[in-house]
Scaffold this active site. Sequence first.
Site, PDB file in Angstrom:
ATOM      1  CB  ALA A  94      -0.931  -0.002   1.213  1.00 28.61           C
ATOM      2  CB  ALA A 134       2.388   6.965  -7.487  1.00 27.21           C
ATOM      3  CE  LYS A 145      13.038   2.777 -12.393  1.00 31.33           C
ATOM      4  NZ  LYS A 145      12.321   3.672 -11.451  1.00 31.33           N
ATOM      5  CB  THR A 164      13.937   7.274 -12.856  1.00 37.06           C
ATOM      6  OG1 THR A 164      12.841   6.439 -13.216  1.00 37.06           O
ATOM      7  CG2 THR A 164      14.215   7.093 -11.373  1.00 37.06           C
TER       8      THR A 164
END
Length: 367
Positions: A18, A155, A206, A263
């Site tokens: 989560a 996200a 990465k 990233t």
Amino acid sequence: MPSSSVSHPKCNILVLGAGNFGSCLADHLGDSDHNVCMWSRSAELVKTFNETHQNPECLQDHVFPDNIKAIGPELPSADVIKGMDVLLFAIPTEGVRETLTALRPHLDEGHLPLLIFVNKGIEIATRSLTLEIIADTCGPQIAKVATFISGPSFAKEIVRRQPTSVSVASMSEPHAERASEVFHQPWFRCYTGGDPVGIELAGALKNVYAIATGVSEGLGFENNTRAMLITRCLSEMTRIGAAYGASPLTFLSLAGVGDLFLTCSSPTSRNYTVGYRLGKGEQLDDIIRSLGSVAEGVTTTKALRKVVDELGVDAPIATAVYGILYEGKNLQETVQGLMSLPPLRELDLPEQAGGPVKRLMQKLALS
């Protein structure tokens, strides 16, 4: 973006984890009309989520769909697993072996749910990718149908339904296609492939290179340096991947150059943030303590050093990141050392490749 979703059969999905990424994927899947359970080790998170439909630890301002239920802190029972069509693993790589070992007695190979993994890392003690961890804990038959999703996918942008695309790979093409169907929506495109090893390596490496670009930014270097560094990181991770036994083409995919560019170029990246703060003079322990979430590149750097040594491949940037994180190397001296290397052939793949993949194929009972 259009609000209408692509119509696919409704699934019962268990998201294990989560954190930021597990939560945003649970949100995406719930908004795609699947029935979603999200497991957390935190009893307080479970309680708060079910009362408010908000995650108190990440994406705090976001309200999740009503068809998502939080469960935990105990691991899901056999009855819960039996009722699931999909198990989505969004836990750090270092926790995958323990979790799979605990869940294995509940997995029925005759009625196996679709197993999807979105973690990005290399297990430190064994230098194993997740595919090999699955083979060790669940057996080769389950490993061969496991599916991996990776790509440029922050996200916070997924929950805002900003256009996003990812790579989906498995040794079993039908399973990759099933995973793609579960996730695919007008705001979330999926592209399938058959190189899970390359997808995994790209996703893990990465994070290491994001630390390097963060250090560069923290030291005050600008656009020329960033472009140079990202390009050379791509060359280096492709060389490592080819030596490992992955397809070099995989590193030109969304999971490769796509995720690397994202990233390495955004302060939203936790790994970039670690590097940036190192470049500004902070100590690693202080950064990790205050970060509030996992930066997998820090642990992956340690595992990658062992992999690079085993492969005998030239990886000066990854080696430099290891020196900064674990050997206390001076940042400016490290930069000077990299820039003082002799001229090299720009694009170069190893003549012999595939040792680790050959061992993995033997473990999977594949030629």
